[in-house]
Design an enzyme around this catalytic site. Sequence first.
Site, mmCIF file in Angstrom:
data_model
loop_
_atom_site.group_PDB
_atom_site.id
_atom_site.type_symbol
_atom_site.label_atom_id
_atom_site.label_comp_id
_atom_site.label_asym_id
_atom_site.label_seq_id
_atom_site.Cartn_x
_atom_site.Cartn_y
_atom_site.Cartn_z
ATOM 1 N N HIS A 93 -4.617 9.725 8.979
ATOM 2 C CA HIS A 93 -5.536 9.078 7.822
ATOM 3 C C HIS A 93 -6.956 8.891 8.442
ATOM 4 O O HIS A 93 -7.942 8.972 7.243
ATOM 5 C CB HIS A 93 -5.014 7.549 7.534
ATOM 6 C CG HIS A 93 -3.854 7.413 6.445
ATOM 7 N ND1 HIS A 93 -3.272 6.513 6.343
ATOM 8 C CD2 HIS A 93 -3.556 8.522 5.811
ATOM 9 C CE1 HIS A 93 -2.318 6.683 5.446
ATOM 10 N NE2 HIS A 93 -2.744 7.910 4.844
ATOM 11 N N GLU B 86 10.821 29.089 -1.697
ATOM 12 C CA GLU B 86 10.587 28.890 -0.387
ATOM 13 C C GLU B 86 11.304 29.542 0.689
ATOM 14 O O GLU B 86 11.337 29.316 1.863
ATOM 15 C CB GLU B 86 10.106 27.361 0.051
ATOM 16 C CG GLU B 86 10.704 26.206 -0.799
ATOM 17 C CD GLU B 86 10.176 24.917 -0.563
ATOM 18 O OE1 GLU B 86 9.240 24.798 0.120
ATOM 19 O OE2 GLU B 86 10.835 24.035 -1.467
ATOM 20 N N ASP C 41 7.314 26.725 3.900
ATOM 21 C CA ASP C 41 8.720 27.066 4.474
ATOM 22 C C ASP C 41 8.927 28.416 4.356
ATOM 23 O O ASP C 41 9.876 28.900 5.098
ATOM 24 C CB ASP C 41 9.548 26.222 3.376
ATOM 25 C CG ASP C 41 9.657 24.736 4.024
ATOM 26 O OD1 ASP C 41 9.961 24.572 5.004
ATOM 27 O OD2 ASP C 41 9.354 23.860 3.016
ATOM 28 N N CYS D 4 1.651 26.787 -3.718
ATOM 29 C CA CYS D 4 1.073 25.437 -3.266
ATOM 30 C C CYS D 4 1.353 25.260 -1.762
ATOM 31 O O CYS D 4 1.045 24.087 -1.464
ATOM 32 C CB CYS D 4 2.060 24.535 -4.006
ATOM 33 S SG CYS D 4 3.600 24.610 -3.930
HETATM 34 C C1 PEP Z 1 5.762 24.394 1.182
HETATM 35 O O1 PEP Z 1 6.907 24.786 1.803
HETATM 36 O O2 PEP Z 1 5.059 25.426 1.312
HETATM 37 C C2 PEP Z 1 5.374 23.250 0.602
HETATM 38 C C3 PEP Z 1 4.379 23.226 -0.095
HETATM 39 O O3 PEP Z 1 6.328 22.269 0.663
HETATM 40 P P1 PEP Z 1 6.042 21.159 1.809
HETATM 41 O O4 PEP Z 1 5.104 21.774 2.958
HETATM 42 O O5 PEP Z 1 6.062 19.930 1.388
HETATM 43 O O6 PEP Z 1 7.636 21.398 2.513
HETATM 44 MG MG MG Z 2 8.220 23.084 1.572
#
Ligand code: PEP
Ligand code: MG
Length: 581
Positions: A197, A441, A465, A512
């Site tokens: 944080h 992923e 992932d 993402c």
């Molecule tokens: C990812 O795996 O790219 C993702 C966005 O999910 P997280 O990082 O929450 O596993």
């Molecule tokens: Mg993920």
Amino acid sequence: MASLAIHGIGVSRGYAIGRVYRLQRAQTEIVEYELQAAQLDAEIERYRTGLELARAELRAIRERIPAASPTDVAAFIDTHLLMLNDSLLAKAPLEIIRSQRCNAEWALKIQRDRIVQVFEDMDDEYLRTRKDDVDHVVARIHRILLAGAENPVGDLSLPRFAKRIVIADDLTPADTILMQNQGVLAFVTEYGGPLSHTAILARSLEIPAIVGARQVRRYLRDDEIVVVDGVRGVVLAGLDELSLDFYRARQQQEQQRRHALTAFSHQPALTRDGTRIALHANIELLEDATAALRVSADGVGLYRTEFLYMNRAEPPGEEEQLAVFLDVIRAMEQRPITIRTLDLGADKQVDGGRTDAPLANNPALGLRAIRLCLREPDLFRPQLRAILRASHYGRLRLMLPMLSSIQEVQQTQLLIAELKQELREQGLPFDEQLPVGGMIEVPAAAVCAPLFARQLDFLSIGTNDLIQYALAIDRIDDEVNYLYDPLHPAVLQLIHMTIRAGREVGIPVSLCGEMAGEPRYTKLLLGLGLTEFSMHPANLLEVKQVITQSECIPLQTQVKDLLHTHDAERFIEKLLGLVAP
Ligand code: PEP
Ligand code: MG
């Protein structure tokens, strides 16, 4: 050039030049002592008073947040206030005092170790970092309980930090706010990670900061003039006048850069050849929505809901989740929001670590995310119902994490259809057309992306992932981290296959994972055909800037050529032409 350079992790860009202030904290040693039965009530009262004082301190700090600060700044203090009210800290230690007949400090230490263990076992880096918050809150209570332990930040009104570079072991968000209040120039801490944080706060408050600069307090003296280079994550001491001038010029350039970036916040993300790129934000907490709006994000491309489940005895119910989703819809001022269903796993307990369930040997490959939700409908149903109900009030999309087989999609869709029927019968409104999408992923899902694209309304590539599974690299294992390579040809092929599959059936595909927020990779991703990015709001403007300087069509030709290059050296050569240094 420098007689001394101490390296850490730069977590908030920018340069500072100034005198050192070393923040020394007395080491608080927690000892255990046994109490008589008759003393227990008084000990419990002592703990409660300590909690109340801790709350009062935090409220006083909250009052000091300058009116001009981003609104998410107060939320960091609120998080700590909430933790003080949570039964894990407000009740559990009282039970320990009673059952173990021990002193309040010791009971708190036992409880702290239990909570921290849960956080340490998590494989999501962001959530793992939240253990620092536990430590910050616990340290505050410990300091208050230990009569005579001095508040290291001391008298709140003393301007000790004005125009200083503060060097500390670690800083709490509260310390950070107080110091900003007094006009601190920069922070350097020995501990803490880029997702703590304090690091996030330093970015929000635009204070240059470095964390993880081990031993920095040992090597620097009070009042010595140093340079903090938050871009490279290095503190430089003993510089001559010429070098200081060099950094003064850098400081000025950085200010100009920031200024130029702010100008981008209201410009559309258009490539030079006219492709409109959607730029969304990844959020975890309600307060992240403010940061997303500040950079004019088109919406939320990934709302990680795990946070709602962490650090509490019972998972949140339907009504509680509905209320939170409605808050996020309001906070995002009706922009589209993609809510990802729960991504908890065998390693991330939902009950604050109180179950005795054994941890899987390979949690990342275990009962995680959609697998866990389908196995435990009692956990999944309230969340799906809450998302469906919230969809009546905003532009929502529902996203399923970690899909590996098409049956998971079908099973979830059946469950959603059943819940929709339930809601209809109960007369509860929802969006009949709520888009249901999935995260790609797992490599198997990317390879079979055409199958998934035909069953789902949209896809989102989770590269964090995807990379770990494609390359068999545990993303949190330091020993193999060096192999974690977003530019590995296999990763690029998997991304490309997914984008192409989406395009073929005409559904949106976004990305993402962290890769989306790396300006170095923006051109490459555009070349791979990506038109929707979702990232941490802090990176959005810089990525937008690269987009406005890019041309999609030639990049796509370049990437097509790259993906057909099977000579390793030529591949690297071509890749370097697409990735900024
Ligand atoms: C990812 O795996 O790219 C993702 C966005 O999910 P997280 O990082 O929450 O596993
Ligand atoms: Mg993920």
